[in-house]
Enzyme design. Structure first.
Site, PDB file in Angstrom:
ATOM      1  N   VAL A 228     -30.849   3.640 -18.579  1.00 51.45           N
ATOM      2  CA  VAL A 228     -30.143   4.558 -18.798  1.00 51.45           C
ATOM      3  C   VAL A 228     -30.504   5.395 -17.972  1.00 51.45           C
ATOM      4  O   VAL A 228     -29.454   5.757 -16.604  1.00 51.45           O
ATOM      5  CB  VAL A 228     -29.488   5.092 -20.279  1.00 51.45           C
TER       6      VAL A 228
ATOM      7  N   GLY B 276     -28.535 -10.052 -18.717  1.00 50.46           N
ATOM      8  CA  GLY B 276     -27.977  -8.823 -20.158  1.00 50.46           C
ATOM      9  C   GLY B 276     -27.151  -8.212 -20.109  1.00 50.46           C
ATOM     10  O   GLY B 276     -25.779  -9.317 -19.584  1.00 50.46           O
ATOM     11  N   ILE B 277     -26.423  -7.269 -20.530  1.00 43.98           N
ATOM     12  CA  ILE B 277     -24.999  -6.785 -21.061  1.00 43.98           C
ATOM     13  C   ILE B 277     -24.711  -5.897 -19.894  1.00 43.98           C
ATOM     14  O   ILE B 277     -25.227  -5.562 -19.174  1.00 43.98           O
ATOM     15  CB  ILE B 277     -25.540  -6.740 -22.523  1.00 43.98           C
ATOM     16  N   GLY B 278     -23.391  -6.169 -19.922  1.00 49.90           N
ATOM     17  CA  GLY B 278     -22.318  -5.132 -19.754  1.00 49.90           C
ATOM     18  C   GLY B 278     -21.315  -5.540 -18.295  1.00 49.90           C
ATOM     19  O   GLY B 278     -21.304  -6.580 -18.304  1.00 49.90           O
ATOM     20  N   ALA B 279     -20.924  -4.998 -17.105  1.00 50.40           N
ATOM     21  CA  ALA B 279     -19.914  -5.490 -16.318  1.00 50.40           C
ATOM     22  C   ALA B 279     -21.113  -5.624 -15.685  1.00 50.40           C
ATOM     23  O   ALA B 279     -20.312  -6.834 -14.532  1.00 50.40           O
ATOM     24  CB  ALA B 279     -19.556  -4.295 -16.243  1.00 50.40           C
ATOM     25  N   LEU B 280     -22.029  -5.981 -15.303  1.00 48.48           N
ATOM     26  CA  LEU B 280     -23.117  -5.916 -14.176  1.00 48.48           C
ATOM     27  C   LEU B 280     -23.236  -7.370 -14.530  1.00 48.48           C
ATOM     28  O   LEU B 280     -23.286  -8.158 -13.182  1.00 48.48           O
ATOM     29  CB  LEU B 280     -24.382  -4.743 -13.651  1.00 48.48           C
TER      30      LEU B 280
ATOM     31  N   GLY C 120     -34.420  -6.862 -26.103  1.00 46.94           N
ATOM     32  CA  GLY C 120     -35.239  -8.016 -25.431  1.00 46.94           C
ATOM     33  C   GLY C 120     -35.532  -7.397 -24.214  1.00 46.94           C
ATOM     34  O   GLY C 120     -36.323  -8.090 -22.800  1.00 46.94           O
TER      35      GLY C 120
ATOM     36  N   GLU D 217     -31.844 -14.258 -23.853  1.00 46.98           N
ATOM     37  CA  GLU D 217     -31.350 -13.877 -24.787  1.00 46.98           C
ATOM     38  C   GLU D 217     -29.668 -13.988 -25.698  1.00 46.98           C
ATOM     39  O   GLU D 217     -29.631 -14.657 -26.230  1.00 46.98           O
ATOM     40  CB  GLU D 217     -31.417 -12.438 -25.013  1.00 46.98           C
TER      41      GLU D 217
HETATM   42  C1  LIG Z   1     -27.887  -8.154 -25.024  1.00 44.00           C
HETATM   43  C2  LIG Z   1     -28.877  -7.810 -23.870  1.00 44.00           C
HETATM   44  O1  LIG Z   1     -28.508  -7.521 -23.136  1.00 44.00           O
HETATM   45  S1  LIG Z   1     -29.556  -8.656 -23.214  1.00 44.00           S
HETATM   46  C3  LIG Z   1     -30.833  -7.196 -22.417  1.00 44.00           C
HETATM   47  C4  LIG Z   1     -31.892  -6.931 -23.038  1.00 44.00           C
HETATM   48  N1  LIG Z   1     -31.017  -5.544 -23.947  1.00 44.00           N
HETATM   49  C5  LIG Z   1     -31.557  -4.115 -23.077  1.00 44.00           C
HETATM   50  O2  LIG Z   1     -31.514  -4.368 -21.867  1.00 44.00           O
HETATM   51  C6  LIG Z   1     -31.222  -2.910 -24.167  1.00 44.00           C
HETATM   52  C7  LIG Z   1     -31.030  -2.331 -23.256  1.00 44.00           C
HETATM   53  N2  LIG Z   1     -30.491  -2.033 -22.811  1.00 44.00           N
HETATM   54  C8  LIG Z   1     -29.296  -1.926 -22.751  1.00 44.00           C
HETATM   55  O3  LIG Z   1     -28.762  -1.203 -24.445  1.00 44.00           O
HETATM   56  C9  LIG Z   1     -27.579  -1.177 -21.920  1.00 44.00           C
HETATM   57  O4  LIG Z   1     -27.890  -2.567 -20.726  1.00 44.00           O
HETATM   58  C10 LIG Z   1     -27.647   0.076 -21.615  1.00 44.00           C
HETATM   59  C11 LIG Z   1     -27.369   0.931 -22.721  1.00 44.00           C
HETATM   60  C12 LIG Z   1     -28.258   0.351 -20.282  1.00 44.00           C
HETATM   61  C13 LIG Z   1     -25.975   0.239 -21.382  1.00 44.00           C
HETATM   62  O5  LIG Z   1     -25.248  -0.480 -21.502  1.00 44.00           O
HETATM   63  P1  LIG Z   1     -23.587  -0.181 -21.732  1.00 44.00           P
HETATM   64  O6  LIG Z   1     -22.828  -0.703 -22.532  1.00 44.00           O
HETATM   65  O7  LIG Z   1     -23.342  -0.549 -19.782  1.00 44.00           O
HETATM   66  O8  LIG Z   1     -23.551   1.875 -22.116  1.00 44.00           O
HETATM   67  P2  LIG Z   1     -22.745   2.440 -21.877  1.00 44.00           P
HETATM   68  O9  LIG Z   1     -22.299   2.861 -20.379  1.00 44.00           O
HETATM   69  O10 LIG Z   1     -21.529   1.900 -22.401  1.00 44.00           O
HETATM   70  O11 LIG Z   1     -23.443   3.459 -22.332  1.00 44.00           O
HETATM   71  C14 LIG Z   1     -24.158   3.533 -23.939  1.00 44.00           C
HETATM   72  C15 LIG Z   1     -23.816   4.798 -24.162  1.00 44.00           C
HETATM   73  O12 LIG Z   1     -24.959   5.802 -23.844  1.00 44.00           O
HETATM   74  C16 LIG Z   1     -24.654   6.902 -22.754  1.00 44.00           C
HETATM   75  N3  LIG Z   1     -25.332   7.255 -21.889  1.00 44.00           N
HETATM   76  C17 LIG Z   1     -25.041   6.046 -20.755  1.00 44.00           C
HETATM   77  N4  LIG Z   1     -25.761   6.487 -19.673  1.00 44.00           N
HETATM   78  C18 LIG Z   1     -26.228   7.953 -20.775  1.00 44.00           C
HETATM   79  C19 LIG Z   1     -26.368   8.913 -19.580  1.00 44.00           C
HETATM   80  N5  LIG Z   1     -27.199   8.683 -18.329  1.00 44.00           N
HETATM   81  N6  LIG Z   1     -26.659   9.663 -19.989  1.00 44.00           N
HETATM   82  C20 LIG Z   1     -26.128  10.836 -21.621  1.00 44.00           C
HETATM   83  N7  LIG Z   1     -25.263   9.544 -21.874  1.00 44.00           N
HETATM   84  C21 LIG Z   1     -25.228   8.094 -21.375  1.00 44.00           C
HETATM   85  C22 LIG Z   1     -22.681   6.384 -22.731  1.00 44.00           C
HETATM   86  O13 LIG Z   1     -22.183   8.220 -22.871  1.00 44.00           O
HETATM   87  C23 LIG Z   1     -22.867   5.702 -24.212  1.00 44.00           C
HETATM   88  O14 LIG Z   1     -22.627   6.065 -25.174  1.00 44.00           O
HETATM   89  P3  LIG Z   1     -20.569   6.462 -24.851  1.00 44.00           P
HETATM   90  O15 LIG Z   1     -20.255   5.704 -26.065  1.00 44.00           O
HETATM   91  O16 LIG Z   1     -20.916   7.365 -27.416  1.00 44.00           O
HETATM   92  O17 LIG Z   1     -20.350   7.937 -25.417  1.00 44.00           O
HETATM   93  C1  LIG Z   2     -30.680  -7.258 -30.380  1.00 41.72           C
HETATM   94  C2  LIG Z   2     -31.101  -7.097 -28.600  1.00 41.72           C
HETATM   95  C3  LIG Z   2     -29.901  -6.773 -28.089  1.00 41.72           C
HETATM   96  C4  LIG Z   2     -30.132  -6.431 -26.700  1.00 41.72           C
HETATM   97  O1  LIG Z   2     -31.577  -6.663 -26.051  1.00 41.72           O
HETATM   98  O2  LIG Z   2     -29.723  -5.920 -25.978  1.00 41.72           O
END
Ligand SMILES: CC(=O)SCCNC(=O)CCNC(=O)[C@H](O)C(C)(C)COP(=O)(O)OP(=O)(O)OC[C@H]1O[C@@H](n2cnc3c(N)ncnc32)[C@H](O)[C@@H]1OP(=O)(O)O
Ligand SMILES: CCCC(=O)O
Length: 441
Positions: free
Chosen positions: A320, A220-224, A343, A245
């Site tokens: 989250v 998925g997305i991000g540093a990990l 996704g 995806e």
């Molecule tokens: C595209 C693909 O990745 S395919 C993978 C399938 N899709 C998914 O998994 C979708 C759902 N997952 C995601 O969207 C991401 O993995 C996330 C949101 C869980 C983590 O993504 P990251 O980019 O590391 O998120 P990030 O740490 O920048 O946090 C996003 C926002 O949530 C907020 N946030 C994150 N955790 C918390 C928390 N525990 N409490 C409050 N706010 C939080 C952050 O402050 C940030 O908001 P801001 O930019 O307005 O300050």
């Molecule tokens: C639109 C989908 C992007 C995601 O799965 O994070």
């Protein structure tokens, strides 16, 4: 054939202002996805603000602030929706200017075909090839469904969009296009991997234990995911496959290190199959005309039944928060929408169906807020209003920097105990007390 398509091209060539002149009040528009936001047409529509009311604009993940929103801070002309929130939509939402449309990603095309009407689709593509095709480049996703549904189709071409081979439904022919807007040659938005922390490294090292030779990856997305990519590149793992995806830079590294052969895949054997890509120029150059990669619509890539056809699928996604009942929230902070289901549900479901597959949620045990206060991400219950992205019935593995646990087949008490064992030590006693109070301790 060549002459005919070029004649048709010349007839359909238009400035952005001309292409947007036909938009009428009340129209519903779809704008190109992710990094392929059509900025010339956006600016042309913003210029027409005073002539228009009740224009609905949808996109999948705005990566730049639409001019339509900038010129219309009170939403008197344009109402903006997003099928997946990122930073831009979070900002717009805070200002009351953007709504989220819930979906599990693989259903996007079907939802659009059944329930969403589009008067105009405006997409960014590669320039037309000699056979008359414009390629969707790095954003295949729901585009073909939108194209089938829209009354008018405008393409905004940019020579920097890589020509991404399918798969299928990766291109549109000039005969289906109503207007071609030229004039762009901007570099695509670059999305470098976030710098990994020590915590990311620790989580990744636990997840690495779940990956074996022949595994088929979705990161998925991000540093990990990028750390995992680097760790795999340095490992002895071999014959990996890719069915994902989103394609990101780390897949290029894995391919170039000879880790990805796709030989163990059942479908799209030898190919890296994906539905959209976001990264840096390294990735975009790698994708251009590269038969190693196959671009598909998301109803194929993310369909859990399709995902499950490959063996040893390992899907790694971030979240989250998670509660002791093992419900996973990956898209909101309480009631605040921060992302989307995307996704995640599709891939965690699909991975479990794959022979030897593993669906993994990787999550840091704590979150530090803007005031510097540290909170556990593993909590007795989700905070009020949090959206459950992954129900407990579907969750399988959860990894933090303190280890990885498998939850399928475990009772509520066993799940709570397993999750407490990978929570930050400072919070474990309190979590155990709360679990007991809730009858799962
Ligand atoms: C595209 C693909 O990745 S395919 C993978 C399938 N899709 C998914 O998994 C979708 C759902 N997952 C995601 O969207 C991401 O993995 C996330 C949101 C869980 C983590 O993504 P990251 O980019 O590391 O998120 P990030 O740490 O920048 O946090 C996003 C926002 O949530 C907020 N946030 C994150 N955790 C918390 C928390 N525990 N409490 C409050 N706010 C939080 C952050 O402050 C940030 O908001 P801001 O930019 O307005 O300050
Ligand atoms: C639109 C989908 C992007 C995601 O799965 O994070």
């Amino acid at each position: 054939m060549g002459d005919r398509v070029y004649r048709e091209y010349d007839e359909k060539k238009a400035s952005a202002a001309e292409a947007m002149a036909g938009v009428e009040s009340g129209n519903r528009l779809f704008f190109g996805e992710f990094t392929l936001f059509p900025k010339l047409c956006d600016a042309a529509l913003a210029d027409r603000k005073d002539q228009l009311t009740d224009i609905g604009v949808d996109c999948v993940c705005y990566t730049q602030m639409p001019k339509m929103a900038e010129v219309d801070p009170d939403g008197e002309h344009f109402s903006i929706n997003d099928w997946h929130f990122g930073g831009v939509s979070r900002k717009l939402h805070k200002a009351g200017r953007c709504n989220y449309i819930p979906l599990t990603y693989h259903q996007g095309p079907r939802i659009i075909r059944k329930y969403r009407e589009y008067d105009v689709a405006v997409i960014t593509t590669s320039p037309m090839d000699e056979r008359g095709y414009f390629n969707y480049g790095i954003s295949n996703s729901v585009t073909s469904a939108v194209i089938d549904k829209a009354e008018r189709i405008v393409v905004e071409v940019n020579p920097n969009v890589p020509y991404c081979l399918g798969g299928n439904q990766e291109s549109i022919h000039i005969s289906r296009v109503d207007a071609v807007v030229e004039g762009r040659s901007d570099t695509l938005i670059q999305v470098p991997a976030a710098n990994p922390s020590n915590i990311d490294q620790a989580i990744a090292s636990h997840i690495m234990e779940a990956i074996e030779d022949g595994a088929c990856l979705q990161l998925g997305i991000g540093a990990l995911p990028n750390v995992i990519g680097s760790m795999i590149a340095e490992s002895d793992l071999k014959n990996l496959g890719v069915h994902t995806e989103m394609l990101v830079d780390s897949y290029v590294d894995l391919y170039e290190r000879g880790k990805v052969t796709g030989i163990n895949k059942t479908i799209d054997k030898y190919k890296m199959a994906y539905t959209f890509a976001m990264g840096t120029q390294k990735l975009y150059d790698f994708l251009h005309n590269n038969p190693t990669c196959a671009s598909y619509p998301v109803h194929y890539i993310n369909d859990p039944k399709i995902i499950a056809l490959n063996p040893k699928v390992v899907a790694v996604n971030n979240a989250v928060a998670i509660d002791l009942f093992s419900q996973v929230c990956s898209e909101s902070a309480g009631t605040r929408q921060v992302s989307g289901t995307g996704g995640q549900l599709d891939f965690i479901f699909g991975a479990f169906g794959s022979k030897g597959g593993k669906g993994i949620i990787g999550i840091s045990s704590t979150y530090t807020d803007s005031k510097g206060e540290v909170h556990s991400r593993i909590n007795p219950t989700l905070s009020p209003g949090s959206i459950v992205t992954l129900p407990r019935s579907l969750v399988q593995y959860v990894a933090t920097e303190y280890g990885m646990v498998q939850l399928k087949g475990k009772s509520t008490v066993e799940r709570a105990q397993a999750l407490i064992s990978i929570a930050h030590p400072d919070f474990r006693d309190e979590l155990a007390n709360q679990a007991a109070a809730m009858g799962i301790g």
